[in-house]
Design a protein around this motif. Structure first.
Motif, mmCIF file in Angstrom:
data_model
loop_
_atom_site.group_PDB
_atom_site.id
_atom_site.type_symbol
_atom_site.label_atom_id
_atom_site.label_comp_id
_atom_site.label_asym_id
_atom_site.label_seq_id
_atom_site.Cartn_x
_atom_site.Cartn_y
_atom_site.Cartn_z
ATOM 1 N N GLU A 131 0.882 -1.382 -0.210
ATOM 2 C CA GLU A 131 -0.050 0.101 0.116
ATOM 3 C C GLU A 131 0.910 1.259 0.053
ATOM 4 O O GLU A 131 0.603 2.198 -0.727
ATOM 5 C CB GLU A 131 -1.022 0.076 1.367
ATOM 6 C CG GLU A 131 -1.913 -0.988 1.045
ATOM 7 C CD GLU A 131 -2.944 -0.538 0.156
ATOM 8 O OE1 GLU A 131 -3.332 0.622 -0.017
ATOM 9 O OE2 GLU A 131 -3.335 -1.368 -0.784
ATOM 10 N N VAL A 140 2.796 1.510 -3.546
ATOM 11 C CA VAL A 140 1.778 1.507 -4.765
ATOM 12 C C VAL A 140 0.802 2.520 -4.594
ATOM 13 O O VAL A 140 0.673 3.554 -5.499
ATOM 14 C CB VAL A 140 1.063 0.167 -4.950
ATOM 15 C CG1 VAL A 140 0.286 0.106 -5.999
ATOM 16 C CG2 VAL A 140 2.184 -0.899 -5.304
ATOM 17 N N THR A 141 -0.123 2.448 -3.642
ATOM 18 C CA THR A 141 -1.103 3.671 -3.468
ATOM 19 C C THR A 141 -0.770 4.798 -3.102
ATOM 20 O O THR A 141 -1.015 5.852 -3.368
ATOM 21 C CB THR A 141 -2.126 3.206 -2.243
ATOM 22 O OG1 THR A 141 -2.680 1.612 -2.649
ATOM 23 C CG2 THR A 141 -3.322 4.094 -2.352
ATOM 24 N N GLU A 157 3.727 3.804 -9.718
ATOM 25 C CA GLU A 157 2.540 4.449 -10.187
ATOM 26 C C GLU A 157 1.846 3.619 -10.986
ATOM 27 O O GLU A 157 0.625 3.644 -11.385
ATOM 28 C CB GLU A 157 2.977 5.642 -10.722
ATOM 29 C CG GLU A 157 1.610 6.730 -10.998
ATOM 30 C CD GLU A 157 2.117 7.902 -11.531
ATOM 31 O OE1 GLU A 157 3.246 8.490 -11.457
ATOM 32 O OE2 GLU A 157 1.521 8.928 -11.851
ATOM 33 N N TYR A 179 -0.318 0.820 -9.919
ATOM 34 C CA TYR A 179 -1.462 1.420 -9.122
ATOM 35 C C TYR A 179 -2.454 1.410 -10.185
ATOM 36 O O TYR A 179 -3.717 0.941 -10.154
ATOM 37 C CB TYR A 179 -1.503 2.604 -8.556
ATOM 38 C CG TYR A 179 -2.482 2.972 -7.845
ATOM 39 C CD1 TYR A 179 -2.933 2.948 -6.583
ATOM 40 C CD2 TYR A 179 -3.338 4.039 -8.800
ATOM 41 C CE1 TYR A 179 -4.108 3.196 -6.124
ATOM 42 C CE2 TYR A 179 -4.482 4.320 -8.021
ATOM 43 C CZ TYR A 179 -5.016 4.002 -6.724
ATOM 44 O OH TYR A 179 -6.365 4.285 -6.326
ATOM 45 N N TYR A 180 -2.193 2.095 -11.369
ATOM 46 C CA TYR A 180 -3.099 2.393 -12.537
ATOM 47 C C TYR A 180 -3.599 1.028 -13.056
ATOM 48 O O TYR A 180 -4.478 1.068 -13.572
ATOM 49 C CB TYR A 180 -2.594 3.378 -13.507
ATOM 50 C CG TYR A 180 -2.994 4.926 -12.687
ATOM 51 C CD1 TYR A 180 -4.075 5.300 -12.522
ATOM 52 C CD2 TYR A 180 -1.682 5.562 -12.287
ATOM 53 C CE1 TYR A 180 -4.288 6.541 -11.707
ATOM 54 C CE2 TYR A 180 -1.807 6.714 -11.650
ATOM 55 C CZ TYR A 180 -3.249 7.292 -11.509
ATOM 56 O OH TYR A 180 -3.310 8.583 -10.699
ATOM 57 N N HIS A 229 -6.120 -1.414 -10.868
ATOM 58 C CA HIS A 229 -7.411 -0.978 -10.560
ATOM 59 C C HIS A 229 -8.427 -0.925 -11.751
ATOM 60 O O HIS A 229 -7.810 -0.387 -12.824
ATOM 61 C CB HIS A 229 -7.367 0.392 -9.620
ATOM 62 C CG HIS A 229 -6.770 0.020 -8.351
ATOM 63 N ND1 HIS A 229 -5.643 0.482 -7.793
ATOM 64 C CD2 HIS A 229 -7.180 -0.635 -7.272
ATOM 65 C CE1 HIS A 229 -5.171 0.146 -6.860
ATOM 66 N NE2 HIS A 229 -6.234 -0.181 -6.319
ATOM 67 N N THR A 277 -10.058 3.819 -10.964
ATOM 68 C CA THR A 277 -9.275 5.052 -11.505
ATOM 69 C C THR A 277 -10.506 5.359 -12.585
ATOM 70 O O THR A 277 -11.072 4.770 -13.206
ATOM 71 C CB THR A 277 -7.909 4.811 -11.918
ATOM 72 O OG1 THR A 277 -8.030 3.766 -13.049
ATOM 73 C CG2 THR A 277 -6.957 4.455 -11.057
#
Lengths: 257, 130
Positions: A48, A51-52, B24, B27-28, B31, B127
């Motif tokens: 987390e 990444v987040t 980053e 993350y994209y 999701h 996102t």
């Protein structure tokens, strides 16, 4: 060993163990809790965090940059200055050195305003320069290196100077090898100090959050990943200390610092 | 001991470097990307929502509403399963898009998901497709 001596040793050991636990406890708690996320054990908190909250690592690199640059430049500046105070005779040397010591004794807060005004006049506020330049000049570093350089025999310096006819070579062959351990210890101390800077960053970079070091940003990290953030923050410093522990303690012991 | 420290340090540096470059992107990519719309269209005195936004299960019809919170690195969007009551609407007034009358369950102006690249679950992070 008599019973009395044994008892004293045991009491000392117990007292030291309690102190050691007190010091280690917060670090151990942070480390263990960093593996807990929503009540489950694992690496989710780190996931987390990385990444987040991916910009966390940008601040990590900010800190790496500041600490490295400050350490390198500080050493480059301090070595000749320390040599000057240790080996070169000139009028007013002791008075000047006294002023250095005086500045070293002053807390950072005392020089904050003059530093701020100077940086503002040079248009350096809210730039990385504001967070690095004031820390590059460290009276403590000069003081520490001077103490080491005083032990280098003058004959060695004179001989090397005659042999090489170059001040730089004299530094390389006569001075630097003698103060290697001091340089290593100093580098660690300066690196730690720069890594942990908070006040300077908050004051000198009030309007630019992007250039903040990790030490300042740590408080704003979301609560669910705070422990992992703490571990990532502490890790380089702890590792540095563990790696160079012997050098650091030997240097401190030999010069009774 | 020194070897262990060097290995740990190397691993730490590797992890930091990997997530610096790919954090980053990861993350994209993990999701679902969603297209959102506001509940703002009316036919007569009733609001309408696209049929593509309405899902059904044994408990009835539902849509995914969107909530946002300010995260450390960006705004974090989360979808929530919200039960609605819809009735058929025969008027296809926009290039074949099919709509349904919204009887209850949503407020006017609320954000709903009309399309998603992956299956959604209640509370999952998404996102927004630009």
């Amino acid at each position: 060993m008599t019973n009395k001596k044994k008892a004293t040793a045991l009491i000392r050991l117990a007292a030291l163990s309690v102190l050691a636990v007190l010091f280690v406890y917060p670090i151990a708690v942070i480390f263990i809790k960093s593996f807990l996320y929503d009540g489950t054990f694992g690496l989710k908190q780190y996931w987390e965090l990385f990444v987040t909250n991916f910009t966390y690592l940008d601040f990590f690199w900010n800190s790496v940059f500041y600490a490295t640059v400050i350490t390198l430049v500080c050493i480059v500046i301090s070595v000749p200055l320390a040599f000057l105070f240790a080996k070169v005779r000139f009028k007013g040397r002791d008075g000047l050195f006294f002023m250095f010591i005086l500045v070293m004794m002053l807390p950072f807060q005392a020089t904050l305003l003059p530093n701020y005004i100077q940086l503002r006049n040079f248009n350096m506020l809210n730039t990385p320069l504001a967070l690095t330049i004031p820390m590059m000049f460290s009276p403590f570093a000069v003081f520490l290196l001077r103490q080491f350089m005083k032990t280098i025999p003058n004959e060695l310096i004179d001989y090397t100077l005659i042999e090489t006819s170059s001040v730089l070579r004299m530094f390389r062959y006569a001075v630097l090898p003698q103060i290697k351990s001091a340089l290593a210890a100093l580098a660690i101390l300066i690196f730690c100090e720069s890594w942990n800077m908070v006040d300077q960053a908050l004051i000198f970079s009030m309007n630019n959050d992007k250039i903040m070091p990790l030490s300042v940003v740590l408080g704003n990290v979301p609560e669910d990943v705070r422990y992992a953030g703490g571990v990532v923050y502490m890790f380089p410093i702890i590792m540095l200390f563990v790696m160079f522990r012997d050098t650091l303690t030997k240097t401190m012991e030999s010069y009774r610092l | 001991m020194k070897k262990v420290i060097v290995i740990v340090m190397t691993l730490f540096c590797a992890v930091i470097l990997i997530f610096t470059f790919f954090g980053e992107k990861i993350y994209y990519s993990i999701h679902p990307k969603v297209e959102i719309e506001r509940v703002s269209m009316m036919i007569g005195d009733k609001p309408v929502i696209p049929k593509s936004a309405v899902y059904s299960d044994e408990s009835g019809d539902y849509v995914y509403t969107l909530s946002s919170s300010e995260g450390f690195s960006m705004t974090i969007y989360t979808v929530h399963k919200t039960a609605v009551m819809v009735s058929p609407c025969d008027i296809n007034f926009m290039q074949g898009d099919e709509y349904a009358y919204l009887e209850s369950g949503l407020g006017f102006g609320e954000m709903i998901v009309v399309m998603s690249t992956k299956g959604l679950l209640d509370g999952c992070r998404v996102t927004i497709l630009e």
